[in-house]
Design a protein around this motif. Sequence first.
Motif, PDB file in Angstrom:
ATOM      1  N   ASN A  82       0.846  -1.178   0.000  1.00 16.35           N
ATOM      2  CA  ASN A  82       0.000   0.000   0.000  1.00 16.35           C
ATOM      3  C   ASN A  82       0.892   1.241   0.000  1.00 16.35           C
ATOM      4  OD1 ASN A  82      -1.458   2.299   1.559  1.00 16.35           O
ATOM      5  ND2 ASN A  82      -3.120   0.937   0.973  1.00 16.35           N
ATOM      6  N   ILE A  83       0.602   2.214  -0.870  1.00 11.50           N
ATOM      7  CA  ILE A  83       1.432   3.425  -0.934  1.00 11.50           C
ATOM      8  C   ILE A  83       0.648   4.679  -0.577  1.00 11.50           C
ATOM      9  CG2 ILE A  83       2.934   2.390  -2.687  1.00 11.50           C
ATOM     10  CD1 ILE A  83       1.576   4.424  -4.678  1.00 11.50           C
ATOM     11  N   ASP A  84      -0.566   4.527  -0.116  1.00 10.11           N
ATOM     12  CA  ASP A  84      -1.420   5.661   0.236  1.00 10.11           C
ATOM     13  C   ASP A  84      -0.864   6.340   1.484  1.00 10.11           C
ATOM     14  OD1 ASP A  84      -3.413   7.410   0.967  1.00 10.11           O
ATOM     15  OD2 ASP A  84      -5.027   5.929   0.935  1.00 10.11           O
ATOM     16  N   SER A  85      -0.330   7.548   1.338  1.00 10.90           N
ATOM     17  CA  SER A  85       0.320   8.223   2.467  1.00 10.90           C
ATOM     18  C   SER A  85      -0.665   8.682   3.532  1.00 10.90           C
ATOM     19  CB  SER A  85       1.140   9.418   1.971  1.00 10.90           C
ATOM     20  OG  SER A  85       0.303  10.370   1.335  1.00 10.90           O
ATOM     21  N   GLN A  86      -1.963   8.723   3.196  1.00  8.57           N
ATOM     22  CA  GLN A  86      -2.971   9.108   4.184  1.00  8.57           C
ATOM     23  C   GLN A  86      -3.481   7.915   4.991  1.00  8.57           C
ATOM     24  OE1 GLN A  86      -6.016  11.125   1.975  1.00  8.57           O
ATOM     25  NE2 GLN A  86      -4.586  12.572   1.043  1.00  8.57           N
ATOM     26  N   ALA A  87      -3.243   6.713   4.498  1.00 10.32           N
ATOM     27  CA  ALA A  87      -3.802   5.522   5.139  1.00 10.32           C
ATOM     28  C   ALA A  87      -3.208   5.207   6.511  1.00 10.32           C
ATOM     29  CB  ALA A  87      -3.638   4.312   4.206  1.00 10.32           C
ATOM     30  N   PRO A  88      -1.890   5.345   6.741  1.00  3.24           N
ATOM     31  CA  PRO A  88      -1.339   4.964   8.049  1.00  3.24           C
ATOM     32  C   PRO A  88      -1.999   5.664   9.232  1.00  3.24           C
ATOM     33  CG  PRO A  88       0.434   5.155   6.471  1.00  3.24           C
ATOM     34  CD  PRO A  88      -0.806   5.653   5.782  1.00  3.24           C
ATOM     35  N   ASN A  89      -2.290   6.953   9.110  1.00  5.13           N
ATOM     36  CA  ASN A  89      -2.950   7.657  10.213  1.00  5.13           C
ATOM     37  C   ASN A  89      -4.317   7.054  10.518  1.00  5.13           C
ATOM     38  OD1 ASN A  89      -0.764   9.341  10.278  1.00  5.13           O
ATOM     39  ND2 ASN A  89      -1.899  11.229   9.917  1.00  5.13           N
ATOM     40  N   THR A  90      -5.037   6.697   9.469  1.00  4.19           N
ATOM     41  CA  THR A  90      -6.374   6.133   9.652  1.00  4.19           C
ATOM     42  C   THR A  90      -6.318   4.756  10.290  1.00  4.19           C
ATOM     43  OG1 THR A  90      -7.236   7.385   7.765  1.00  4.19           O
ATOM     44  CG2 THR A  90      -8.500   5.462   8.470  1.00  4.19           C
ATOM     45  N   VAL A  91      -5.427   3.883   9.797  1.00  4.10           N
ATOM     46  CA  VAL A  91      -5.369   2.530  10.360  1.00  4.10           C
ATOM     47  C   VAL A  91      -4.846   2.562  11.797  1.00  4.10           C
ATOM     48  CG1 VAL A  91      -5.150   1.420   8.115  1.00  4.10           C
ATOM     49  CG2 VAL A  91      -3.088   1.989   9.390  1.00  4.10           C
ATOM     50  N   ALA A  92      -3.941   3.491  12.101  1.00  5.74           N
ATOM     51  CA  ALA A  92      -3.450   3.617  13.477  1.00  5.74           C
ATOM     52  C   ALA A  92      -4.554   4.118  14.401  1.00  5.74           C
ATOM     53  CB  ALA A  92      -2.254   4.558  13.523  1.00  5.74           C
ATOM     54  N   ASP A 119      -7.808   3.728  13.972  1.00  3.17           N
ATOM     55  CA  ASP A 119      -8.773   2.638  14.145  1.00  3.17           C
ATOM     56  C   ASP A 119      -8.246   1.580  15.118  1.00  3.17           C
ATOM     57  OD1 ASP A 119     -10.427   3.900  12.362  1.00  3.17           O
ATOM     58  OD2 ASP A 119      -9.887   2.626  10.651  1.00  3.17           O
ATOM     59  N   ALA A 120      -6.977   1.203  14.952  1.00  6.02           N
ATOM     60  CA  ALA A 120      -6.395   0.159  15.804  1.00  6.02           C
ATOM     61  C   ALA A 120      -6.305   0.608  17.250  1.00  6.02           C
ATOM     62  CB  ALA A 120      -5.011  -0.232  15.281  1.00  6.02           C
ATOM     63  N   LEU A 121      -5.959   1.871  17.473  1.00  5.59           N
ATOM     64  CA  LEU A 121      -5.853   2.385  18.838  1.00  5.59           C
ATOM     65  C   LEU A 121      -7.231   2.415  19.500  1.00  5.59           C
ATOM     66  CD1 LEU A 121      -3.811   3.541  20.886  1.00  5.59           C
ATOM     67  CD2 LEU A 121      -4.376   5.817  20.019  1.00  5.59           C
ATOM     68  N   LYS A 122      -8.238   2.882  18.776  1.00  5.32           N
ATOM     69  CA  LYS A 122      -9.597   2.923  19.324  1.00  5.32           C
ATOM     70  C   LYS A 122     -10.098   1.527  19.681  1.00  5.32           C
ATOM     71  CE  LYS A 122     -12.343   4.918  16.511  1.00  5.32           C
ATOM     72  NZ  LYS A 122     -13.640   5.476  16.036  1.00  5.32           N
ATOM     73  N   GLU A 123      -9.715   0.542  18.859  1.00  2.17           N
ATOM     74  CA  GLU A 123     -10.208  -0.822  19.055  1.00  2.17           C
ATOM     75  C   GLU A 123      -9.329  -1.640  20.004  1.00  2.17           C
ATOM     76  OE1 GLU A 123     -10.376  -2.255  15.073  1.00  2.17           O
ATOM     77  OE2 GLU A 123     -11.863  -0.749  14.461  1.00  2.17           O
ATOM     78  N   GLY A 124      -8.297  -1.007  20.572  1.00  4.32           N
ATOM     79  CA  GLY A 124      -7.433  -1.692  21.526  1.00  4.32           C
ATOM     80  C   GLY A 124      -6.532  -2.739  20.906  1.00  4.32           C
ATOM     81  N   LYS A 125      -6.201  -2.582  19.621  1.00  3.92           N
ATOM     82  CA  LYS A 125      -5.417  -3.589  18.915  1.00  3.92           C
ATOM     83  C   LYS A 125      -3.924  -3.309  18.891  1.00  3.92           C
ATOM     84  CE  LYS A 125      -9.233  -5.129  15.998  1.00  3.92           C
ATOM     85  NZ  LYS A 125      -9.753  -5.295  14.620  1.00  3.92           N
ATOM     86  N   ILE A 126      -3.516  -2.186  19.464  1.00  2.00           N
ATOM     87  CA  ILE A 126      -2.079  -1.930  19.616  1.00  2.00           C
ATOM     88  C   ILE A 126      -1.714  -2.381  21.025  1.00  2.00           C
ATOM     89  CG2 ILE A 126      -0.239  -0.216  19.541  1.00  2.00           C
ATOM     90  CD1 ILE A 126      -1.923   1.434  17.656  1.00  2.00           C
ATOM     91  N   THR A 127      -1.034  -3.505  21.121  1.00  2.00           N
ATOM     92  CA  THR A 127      -0.876  -4.187  22.413  1.00  2.00           C
ATOM     93  C   THR A 127      -0.125  -3.353  23.441  1.00  2.00           C
ATOM     94  OG1 THR A 127       1.121  -5.295  21.578  1.00  2.00           O
ATOM     95  CG2 THR A 127      -0.967  -6.459  21.344  1.00  2.00           C
ATOM     96  N   GLU A 128       0.730  -2.449  22.985  1.00  2.00           N
ATOM     97  CA  GLU A 128       1.490  -1.623  23.928  1.00  2.00           C
ATOM     98  C   GLU A 128       0.604  -0.625  24.669  1.00  2.00           C
ATOM     99  OE1 GLU A 128       4.280  -3.201  20.904  1.00  2.00           O
ATOM    100  OE2 GLU A 128       2.325  -2.214  20.823  1.00  2.00           O
ATOM    101  N   PHE A 129      -0.603  -0.417  24.188  1.00  2.00           N
ATOM    102  CA  PHE A 129      -1.511   0.545  24.812  1.00  2.00           C
ATOM    103  C   PHE A 129      -2.699  -0.114  25.488  1.00  2.00           C
ATOM    104  CE2 PHE A 129       0.654   2.966  21.541  1.00  2.00           C
ATOM    105  CZ  PHE A 129       0.949   4.142  22.200  1.00  2.00           C
ATOM    106  N   GLY A 130      -3.240  -1.159  24.890  1.00  2.00           N
ATOM    107  CA  GLY A 130      -4.487  -1.700  25.408  1.00  2.00           C
ATOM    108  C   GLY A 130      -5.626  -0.732  25.125  1.00  2.00           C
TER     109      GLY A 130
END
Length: 229
Positions: free
Chosen positions: A76-86, A88-99
């Motif tokens: 994926n080369i969409d430069s706007q996508a990383p902020n969105t997926v991060a 979403d993952a943070l809201k859903e508790g999927k980044i294990t370092e944060f919970g």
Amino acid sequence: MKYGEVIHARLHKRINRFIAEVLIDGKLEQVHIKNTGRLKELLRPDAEVILERSGNPNRKTRFSLIAAAKNGSWVNIDSQAPNTVAFDALKEGKITEFGSVKLVKREVTFGASRFALYFEQKDAKGFIEVKGVTLEKGGIALFPDAPTTRGTKHVLELANAALEGYTCVILFVVQMKAARTFVPHREMDAAFADALLEASRQGVQILAYDSIVKEDELVLDKALPVYLA
């Protein structure tokens, strides 16, 4: 994150930072590139690419180039996508370092910089700066693929926020599954690599996650080992 209508095409050539010429059903058409980086190893003549159809009837280009094939896999080369997926993952508790977090905001200003995410937990407030990674060599994800004074400024500003008591993180979203580790690209930008190392010493956490890349979707997946040098 999900995309809208997508189609396959073949890259003819990259015209400039913003525009490429592709073959759609054998016909040449200009498309918008959703990334201004160099992308030399991805945007090669005859590379298979994925385009997203624009919903704006007034736009000059009908499609945006969002991904390219490399060694049988999508990047994926969409430069706007990383902020969105991060986000979403943070809201859903999927980044294990944060919970779980109780508050997440996008594009929040601190000092002279604007960071991708601001979050609050029960006992912490902090900032996350997100960087998308599209360059991979021999299983090593590398950032940046071009010199980035703006990126270095963000890293140093984040270090200042850490010194003021905020929980601070730099999250490298590797927009592919091919990488096994992440390393700053010192050969490309020694100042950025030095700033990253200094920020780590001042308490900024450096994380890297790879991604599952589908034709119409990008999802943050698993943590990668990070080696600062």
